[in-house]
Design an enzyme around this catalytic site. Structure first.
Site, PDB file in Angstrom:
ATOM      1  N   PHE A 101      10.475   4.166  -1.257  1.00  0.00           N
ATOM      2  CA  PHE A 101      10.474   4.111   0.212  1.00  0.00           C
ATOM      3  C   PHE A 101       9.159   3.520   0.718  1.00  0.00           C
ATOM      4  O   PHE A 101       8.080   3.966   0.352  1.00  0.00           O
ATOM      5  CB  PHE A 101      10.674   5.522   0.781  1.00  0.00           C
ATOM      6  N   GLN A 102       9.256   2.510   1.551  1.00  0.00           N
ATOM      7  CA  GLN A 102       8.119   1.798   2.142  1.00  0.00           C
ATOM      8  C   GLN A 102       7.202   1.175   1.092  1.00  0.00           C
ATOM      9  O   GLN A 102       5.999   1.028   1.301  1.00  0.00           O
ATOM     10  CB  GLN A 102       7.317   2.694   3.093  1.00  0.00           C
ATOM     11  N   MET A 147       3.061 -25.394  25.397  1.00  0.00           N
ATOM     12  CA  MET A 147       2.539 -26.332  24.406  1.00  0.00           C
ATOM     13  C   MET A 147       3.689 -27.035  23.685  1.00  0.00           C
ATOM     14  O   MET A 147       3.671 -28.263  23.502  1.00  0.00           O
ATOM     15  CB  MET A 147       1.646 -25.609  23.396  1.00  0.00           C
ATOM     16  N   LYS A 202      -1.168   6.291  -3.036  1.00  0.00           N
ATOM     17  CA  LYS A 202      -1.317   7.632  -2.479  1.00  0.00           C
ATOM     18  C   LYS A 202      -1.903   8.625  -3.494  1.00  0.00           C
ATOM     19  O   LYS A 202      -2.728   9.479  -3.135  1.00  0.00           O
ATOM     20  CB  LYS A 202       0.035   8.130  -1.973  1.00  0.00           C
ATOM     21  N   GLU A 247       0.278  -3.010  13.952  1.00  0.00           N
ATOM     22  CA  GLU A 247      -0.681  -3.288  12.869  1.00  0.00           C
ATOM     23  C   GLU A 247      -1.301  -4.684  12.986  1.00  0.00           C
ATOM     24  O   GLU A 247      -2.463  -4.882  12.615  1.00  0.00           O
ATOM     25  CB  GLU A 247       0.020  -3.140  11.509  1.00  0.00           C
TER      26      GLU A 247
END
Length: 567
Positions: free
Chosen positions: A112-113, A477, A162, A50
């Site tokens: 959930f999620q 770096m 949703k 993502e």
């Protein structure tokens, strides 16, 4: 006729002229993906992470000037995206992020999620929304695109539960959002511009400090016209590289921590600093108390919150930079002392220091110098390529040694400094330019592994991106700072094990190369360009090379560590 929320999303994208989306599906956004399946007008590119979706949308936006779009799901899908969103926020890139969310009935129950996506994104977006009613969805989507592209651009997040995605409602899309509390358009302040020109009229040593805002406002033509008519020396920040252009005789260089001696000198000795779309970032100003202490300062910017935020400006010109510079150009004749002759000696003085202390390197055949790789690539591809970078020494070398001649030729993470940015951003760039330009990503052996899975994306969608790894075996770096400021105490910056990048690229279906000589690199680059395939060129370079000159952290711009024993 009523349609579902997910259909509204797709129809809204049509109204906004969206041609491509970068995304990754999941449970909470599945209905929107289901509606996308029946649409044949918008292309969807399935990334492998993502974070890469947001960064690819940024690269696409930077190249096209349009709003980039990304889809992600709830929970870990959104948290994975946050680094990309923060990156867009820091560099003012217009992106609309549409995330799925759990149904409204279970929000706040640790479903959930479930994650508080709006709460998380509040500090790293220009604006965000949690859609609570199907009736609000068309308006919110219209506002999201409007906010993202207007004023100081930036990312806007829309979180869609949703149940909203499957609900039915009437689709009425406002082409011009009515937002009473958001007024991003400012009339050109002619009075402020006259005050600015009066100060410039009295200045003997002005310098034009060009920032990323000049690029975002598409004001390159106006910047160049102003420079040519006044003969004022110019400097470019990292995010403005290419606006003035490497071949322009008035360009003194890039200022700041890893900037050029003459560019920093121009800020130290100037009596009038003209900031055009720059936000006085700490990497440019150095010690704030020492910055421009001998100069009057003018600040052109579209964001009122940037005014006097870090450096006090004697003259503030709020508004679109393109419009403001056009107004200034139209009034120049009223100020006869602003002339090329007046600034000739000042320009010559800075040019002499640019020649005396130009950024260079001691070239060797074995080992290959990383600067040589970038310089050689620039000599071969020049303006035919768009360059993306990850973050590290290679980023600074790309800004220093590649001949950047047009705006948006360098696509990089400026404000957030995000390792892993270059490759997914290059995916967005290549999708935007198609065959018009070669796309090259300069990266390090540390950075490339942050999002190396996107080799699969590039191969699947036939995106011929050339990744050039400057492989020195270090997180270089950080190691440079350990060398210079931590008495060579090298804590966790050496890679004890690395993959075979050539074989890894080949396992994804890309072309892989490993080079340890200059000839091998030149042959590999030639084959990569001709192949029209996704490529990864692993170049073994000098392990001990540093980016110099460098301003010591927390110091004034005059406290530079110079290369090769210079003082």
């Amino acid at each position: 006729m009523n349609i579902s929320g997910s259909q509204m999303v797709i129809e809204s994208l049509h109204r906004e002229g969206v041609e491509v989306i970068f995304g990754y599906p999941g449970g909470a956004i599945m209905d929107i993906y289901d509606s996308l399946l029946s649409d044949n007008k918008i292309k969807h590119i399935l990334v492998r992470h993502e974070q890469a979706a947001i960064m690819a949308a940024e690269g696409y936006s930077k190249t096209t000037g349009n709003v980039g779009v990304a889809f992600v799901t709830s929970g870990p899908g959104f948290t994975n995206a946050v680094t990309g969103i923060a990156n867009a926020f820091m560099d003012s890139i217009p992106v609309v992020i549409i995330s799925g969310q759990v149904p409204t009935s279970v929000i706040g129950t640790d479903a959930f999620q479930e994650i508080d996506a709006v709460g998380i994104s509040r500090t790293c977006t220009k604006h965000n929304y949690l859609v609570k009613s199907i009736d609000d969805l068309p308006r919110i989507l219209s506002e999201a695109f409007f906010i993202a592209r207007t004023g100081r651009p930036g990312p806007v997040h829309v979180d869609i539960p949703k149940d909203i995605a499957v609900s039915l409602g009437e689709f009425i899309y406002p082409d011009t959002p009515d937002m009473k509390t958001y007024s991003p358009i400012y009339d050109t302040d002619k009075h402020a511009i006259k005050s600015f020109l009066s100060l410039l009229n009295m200045a003997d040593k002005p310098v034009l400090y060009v920032g990323g805002g000049a690029r975002l406002s598409q004001a390159t033509k106006e910047v160049l016209s102003f420079i040519s008519k006044t003969a004022i020396p110019a400097i470019e920040t990292l995010n403005a590289r290419g606006v003035v252009g490497a071949s322009n005789k008035y360009l003194i260089g890039m200022p700041g921590m890893y900037g050029e001696y003459a560019a920093n000198l121009s800020l130290l000795e100037s009596d009038f600093i003209i900031s055009v779309g720059a936000r006085f970032d700490d990497r440019v100003t150095g010690k704030v108390d020492e910055f421009g202490k001998n100069a009057k300062i003018a600040h052109f910017d579209i964001d009122p919150s940037s005014m006097d935020k870090i450096i006090h400006a004697d003259c503030k010109i709020l508004g679109d930079i393109k419009s403001s510079l056009n107004c200034a150009l139209s009034l120049l004749d009223e100020y006869p002392d602003i002339s090329s002759k007046k600034h000739a000696n000042w320009l010559a003085y800075l040019v002499s220091y640019k020649k005396k202390h130009h950024i260079t390197f001691v070239d060797t055949t074995d080992p290959i110098k990383p600067q040589w790789v970038i310089k050689t690539t620039g000599e071969i591809l020049g303006a035919d390529a768009i360059i993306s970078t990850d973050v590290g020494l290679h980023q600074m070398w790309a800004a220093q040694f590649y001949p950047l001649t047009f705006p948006n030729q360098l696509v990089t993470s400026g404000g957030l400094g995000t390792m892993g940015y270059g490759f997914p951003a290059a995916i967005g760039v290549k999708e935007a330019v198609k065959e018009k330009k070669t796309v090259v990503n300069f990266t390090g052996d540390g950075s490339i592994q942050m999002n190396i899975q996107e080799l699969s994306t590039a191969v699947e969608y036939n995106l011929p991106i050339i990744n050039i790894i400057l492989n020195n075996g270090y997180l270089a770096m950080v190691r440079q700072w350990q060398t210079l400021f931590y008495e060579k105490r090298y804590s966790s910056t050496t890679f004890g094990h690395q993959p075979n990048f050539k074989k890894l690229a080949e396992s994804y279906g890309a072309l892989g190369f490993r080079c340890s000589t200059k000839k091998e690199f030149e042959l590999a680059l030639d084959e990569a360009v001709r192949s029209k395939k996704t490529c990864l060129i692993d170049v073994i370079v000098d392990k001990d090379e540093l980016v110099l000159p460098m301003v010591k952290p927390g110091s004034g711009l005059y406290e530079m560590i110079m290369p090769y024993g210079e003082n």
